[in-house]
Structure formats: structure tokens, C-alpha cells
Design an enzyme around this catalytic site. Structure first.
Site, PDB file in Angstrom:
ATOM      1  N   ARG A  79       0.234  -0.907   0.059  1.00 41.14           N
ATOM      2  CA  ARG A  79       0.444  -0.165  -0.067  1.00 41.14           C
ATOM      3  C   ARG A  79       0.515   1.387  -0.134  1.00 41.14           C
ATOM      4  NH1 ARG A  79      -2.262  -3.894   1.943  1.00 41.14           N
ATOM      5  NH2 ARG A  79      -0.655  -4.322   2.312  1.00 41.14           N
ATOM      6  N   THR A  80       1.845   1.393   0.963  1.00 43.91           N
ATOM      7  CA  THR A  80       2.227   3.069   0.712  1.00 43.91           C
ATOM      8  C   THR A  80       3.159   2.978  -0.179  1.00 43.91           C
ATOM      9  OG1 THR A  80       2.534   1.882   3.399  1.00 43.91           O
ATOM     10  CG2 THR A  80       3.639   3.843   2.960  1.00 43.91           C
ATOM     11  N   LYS A 100      25.974  -3.999  -0.082  1.00 45.85           N
ATOM     12  CA  LYS A 100      27.016  -4.213  -0.702  1.00 45.85           C
ATOM     13  C   LYS A 100      27.435  -3.611   0.662  1.00 45.85           C
ATOM     14  CE  LYS A 100      26.910  -3.824  -5.885  1.00 45.85           C
ATOM     15  NZ  LYS A 100      27.230  -2.560  -6.726  1.00 45.85           N
ATOM     16  N   ARG A 144      11.201   3.730   3.270  1.00 48.23           N
ATOM     17  CA  ARG A 144      11.085   2.768   4.528  1.00 48.23           C
ATOM     18  C   ARG A 144      12.463   2.000   5.051  1.00 48.23           C
ATOM     19  NH1 ARG A 144       5.499  -1.074   4.518  1.00 48.23           N
ATOM     20  NH2 ARG A 144       4.340   0.839   5.147  1.00 48.23           N
ATOM     21  N   HIS A 197       5.378   5.937  11.318  1.00 46.69           N
ATOM     22  CA  HIS A 197       4.784   6.085  10.034  1.00 46.69           C
ATOM     23  C   HIS A 197       3.631   6.719  10.168  1.00 46.69           C
ATOM     24  CE1 HIS A 197       3.294   4.202   6.677  1.00 46.69           C
ATOM     25  NE2 HIS A 197       2.680   3.093   6.830  1.00 46.69           N
TER      26      HIS A 197
HETATM   27  N1   CP Z   1      -0.412  -0.779   5.622  1.00 43.25           N
HETATM   28  C1   CP Z   1       0.694  -0.211   5.185  1.00 43.25           C
HETATM   29  O1   CP Z   1       1.750   0.113   5.349  1.00 43.25           O
HETATM   30  O2   CP Z   1       0.726  -1.028   4.515  1.00 43.25           O
HETATM   31  P1   CP Z   1       1.998  -1.862   3.272  1.00 43.25           P
HETATM   32  O3   CP Z   1       3.294  -2.884   4.447  1.00 43.25           O
HETATM   33  O4   CP Z   1       1.977  -2.430   2.592  1.00 43.25           O
HETATM   34  O5   CP Z   1       2.557  -0.246   2.930  1.00 43.25           O
END
Ligand code: CP
Length: 460
Positions: free
Chosen positions: A55-56, A84, A106, A134
Site C-alpha cells: 500500500r504505502t 554491498k 521505509r 508511520h
Molecule cells: N499499511 C501499510 O503500511 O501497508 P504496506 O506495508 O503494504 O505498505
């Protein structure tokens, strides 16, 4: 690197009026997602994903494409030069050099996005840093509450499941507290909110955890101790001193989370049986019109029989990730201006003056990327002296503190400790550690003039 750049590392980086204005923008974009392809024309976003995502990453990339921009994607850093041994700091330096105009990051280590801002020439968006925060998921979650209920203040939001490792929960509770929502915590036993999150809620947002009576929630509450996070008002707290606490009468939203097993340590094994929501558990009168939310991905914590239930909004919730992320990108790329005042964020981070990294968190970026990181802290209080890691927000467990210029160490709750300038502070677990580093115990009566008054030293 460039202190004029605006990043989104924590949900606190946005003021509440700004968040509401972003919602209005997102609502406008949602009416026709294809009508705004001029906003980011000529600009490029880079997705640096050191952890998996559906999603993100895809909603950010969709948002950038819908704004007319382009996307570079490193969806699996194992096939990048990270494999590496290239550091995050160097990767960010390179990508922000001329490759991209914004970075969406991320990472598995708490504080990674904060570190990235120190090396980036372009805005950095935290798309999840370990179990820390998040913020864009939280904007999406708040946006959903706002769209569905027209407000956030005063709503009763129940947070269930793994509240300890779930980064979405941590950003969400800070924001809900700031908006004045009522928060009911229903953790899987052993997976309660971490102490540093509760401490921040108490000290910065004036929220106190109080035992809640979950009787009216039925089976969902049976396996755990329900907690109410409620404003610290003495007259209110005095009502909750009985053994059962405050009764949860009605819930507007149930926010379910997945067990974050990828972050479990040996101490968390074997994992407890996760909660399971189904038609029966949601049949209580108190949950009659509660929205059922989940950041996804889900495993077994929401039965598929609930997917068609009108209260289930988790797929709508994910869909709304695109317009809200269009608004975020527009803001940080400087293509959307908001009238609302900006958040007043305290950016006074101090470099720890000497000694070992005092951060207690083994997965903090200050430990996992120690080639480039100077341990930094945020001063939480001067009496007693208390500091929080600037990256992962965890409290530094130091009973003793030293001064790098006098070479003396002090008990952190002594009058002399408070005289030490923040940029001269050293943190010690215990006295042997202080002695091993060549510090000497301070006499009880070190004159205050031994150290000047603290100067404000900006971080960054
Ligand atoms: N909600 C969320 O962060 O989903 P993903 O891990 O799929 O990005």
C-alpha cells in the site's frame, strides 16, 4: 543538510490546522484523481524501500504519477548497493543529489527517516521506520475518520492487537491525543503500548492511561486489560479510581492491527494467539455503529465474513491513501501552499558529548548505522536530567550524567547535574562506566558557576 527543506518524519511535523487543510485538498483530489496531473509535472520521487510494502509504496507512486510527476523505485533494496554494504546515509546523499526531488523511505531501523534528513538535499517522507512511526498511514487513518464522521475530536477510537511494535499505532495515538479523541487500548497481552510512547502521551499531550471497564465490549475485551487514554483532568481521574475504571459504553471506530511478528525477539516467543474479530465479536451494542479499520495487511485478525459488513472500511481506507498522499507530496514538493500555521516542532537535538551511544534500543538507526551517526538526544527535563534518543525516541536509561568539560559525573537528580550544558552532557548507565571513561565523581557541592547556563544548540 539544507535546513530550509520540509520533511515528514513524525506526525508531529504537521500542525492540526495543516492536517485539516490537507484533508480538504485530499477530498478535492478524490473527486477526480485524474484532474491534477499538472501539479508535480517535471518532478521525480524516489521510493527507497528497505522493507516490503504494498500500500504505502504503490499509493505514493500512484499519487506522484497522478500529480504528473515521475517515479524511481527501489522496491527491494537487496538488489541495490545496500547489499554491498552501502550505508543509508550514502544512498540518500546520492539519490537526493540529482536523481529525485523527494524521497519516500521505509526502513527496518527506528529513526532511519530522521537520519536520512541529515544527509538529504530533498524532502524525506517517513514511510515507516521500524516499530517507531508511520505518519502517512496516520494521515490516511485520520482522513478516513474525518470523511466518515466529519470530525475527530471527541470520537471514541479503540486500538486493538499489537500496540507495542505497530508503528501505525504510535503515530496514530499521538495524533488522536492532539485532536482530543478518546482512546481505548485493547492490546494483545504482552503487546501493550511501549513505555516511551505512554511517557510522551503523558508529558507532551497531557494524556493519562486509566484502567477501563471493557464489560460492554464482550469477547474482544475478555483476554486483556483494557486501558483508557484520557486527558489529565483531576476531576475526571478521581472518577476512575475504582477497580474497574471508566466504562467503555460506545465505540466509533475499532482499529485492528496485525501481530508484527517480523519484529519479535526471542522474548516474544511463542507469539500469543492473535485477536480475531468476527461477526459474533462485533455483535455487541457498544460496537453497533463502530467503523472497522485496519492499516492492512491483515492475516487472521479480521475474519473475511466481515468484509461485506457496512462497518468494515479497511479497503476504502487503503484506497483513500492515494488522495491523501497526493496532498502530502504536493505540500512537501512546494506545489501546494497551505494557509494554516506550521507546527512548532522543537528541533533542539544535542550531540552526546562523549562516551558510548546511550540509546538502549538495539534496532535504533544510531546503532545499526553507527558509521555515520553521532548519537543525539532531546532533553526531556533538566531536573532530573532526562534525555530521549533523537532517532528512536526511547528514553536514555542513565542514572548518572557527566560533563565533558569538567570531567565530573553526577547523579542525574542532583542539583549539580542540572548545571551541565546540554551540549556537554554524557550519559552513564552506572558509575563503573563513568569511571572507565576517566570521569571523576563530583563532590556534592560543586558550585553552580562551574558550568555556564545552557546555550541552545540547534540540531540538524
Ligand atoms: N499499511 C501499510 O503500511 O501497508 P504496506 O506495508 O503494504 O505498505
Amino acid at each position: 543538510m539544507n535546513s530550509g527543506i520540509r520533511h515528514l518524519v513524525s506526525i508531529d511535523d504537521l500542525s492540526l490546522p495543516e492536517i485539516l487543510e490537507l484533508f480538504a485538498r485530499a477530498k478535492e483530489y478524490a473527486q477526480d484523481l485524474r484532474a491534477h496531473s499538472h501539479l508535480a509535472r517535471g518532478l521525480i520521487s524516489a521510493s527507497l524501500f528497505y522493507e516490503p510494502s504494498t500500500r504505502t509504496r504503490l499509493s505514493f507512486e500512484s499519487a506522484m504519477l497522478r500529480l504528473g510527476g515521475g517515479v524511481l523505485t527501489a522496491a527491494d533494496m537487496r538488489v541495490s548497493s545496500a547489499s554491498k554494504g552501502e550505508s543509508l546515509a550514502d544512498t540518500v546523499r546520492v539519490v537526493s543529489g540529482s536523481y529525485a526531488d523527494i524521497i519516500v523511505l521505509r526502513h527496518a531501523s527506528e529513526g532511519a527517516a530522521r537520519l536520512a534528513t541529515e544527509f538529504s538535499n530533498v524532502p524525506v517522507i517517513n514511510a515507516g521506520d521500524g516499530s517507531h512511526e508511520h505518519p502517512t498511514q496516520t494521515l490516511c487513518d485520520l482522513y478516513n475518520l474525518w470523511v466518515e464522521r466529519g470530525r475527530i475530536e471527541g470520537l471514541h477510537v479503540m486500538l486493538a492487537g499489537d500496540l507495542r511494535y505497530s508503528r501505525t499505532i504510535h503515530s496514530f495515538v499521538y495524533a488522536l491525543a492532539r485532536f482530543g479523541a478518546n482512546i481505548v487500548c485493547l492490546p494483545t497481552p504482552g503487546f501493550e503500548l511501549p513505555p516511551y510512547v505512554v511517557q510522551r502521551l503523558r508529558e507532551e499531550f497531557g494524556v493519562e492511561p486509566v484502567r477501563a471497564d471493557g464489560e460492554k465490549l464482550g469477547e474482544i475485551a475478555r483476554s486483556c486489560d483494557a486501558m483508557y487514554l484520557t486527558p489529565q483532568k483531576p476531576h475526571q481521574l478521581s472518577l476512575f479510581t475504582d477497580a474497574k475504571g471508566l466504562a467503555v459504553e460506545h465505540v466509533d471506530a475499532v482499529y485492528m492491527t496485525r501481530p508484527q511478528t517480523e519484529r519479535y525477539t526471542a522474548a516474544d516467543m511463542p507469539p500469543p494467539r492473535p485477536m480475531n474479530l468476527n461477526k459474533q465479536t462485533l455483535s455487541r451494542e457498544s460496537l453497533r455503529d463502530a467503523m472497522l479499520m485496519h492499516p492492512l495487511p491483515r492475516r487472521d485478525e479480521i475474519a473475511s465474513e466481515l468484509d461485506e459488513d457496512p462497518r468494515s472500511i479497511y479497503f476504502k481506507q487503503a484506497a483513500r491513501g492515494v488522495p491523501i498522499r497526493m496532498a502530502i507530496l504536493g505540500l512537501l514538493l512546494g506545489r501546494v501552499e497551505l494557509a494554516a500555521p506550521r507546527a512548532q516542532v522543537d528541533v533542539r537535538y544535542y550531540v552526546v558529548a562523549a562516551g558510548e551511544n546511550p540509546c538502549p534500543n538495539p534496532t535504533c538507526i544510531s546503532r545499526t548505522e553507527n558509521r555515520h551517526v553521532k548519537p543525539r538526544y532531546k532533553l526531556a527535563s533538566r531536573f532530573p536530567v532526562r534525555g530521549f534518543c533523537a532517532y528512536c525516541s526511547q528514553e536514555l536509561p542513565a542514572r548518572w550524567v557527566g560533563c565533558s568539560t569538567t570531567g565530573l559525573y553526577h547523579e542525574r537528580d542532583s542539583a549539580t547535574a542540572r548545571q551541565i550544558r546540554p551540549d556537554h552532557l554524557v550519559f552513564f548507565r552506572d558509575e563503573p562506566q563513568a569511571l572507565a571513561l576517566g570521569f571523576t565523581a563530583a563532590a556534592k557541592s560543586v558550585p553552580p558557576s562551574a558550568e555556564p547556563e545552557p546555550a541552545v544548540v540547534p540540531g540538524g
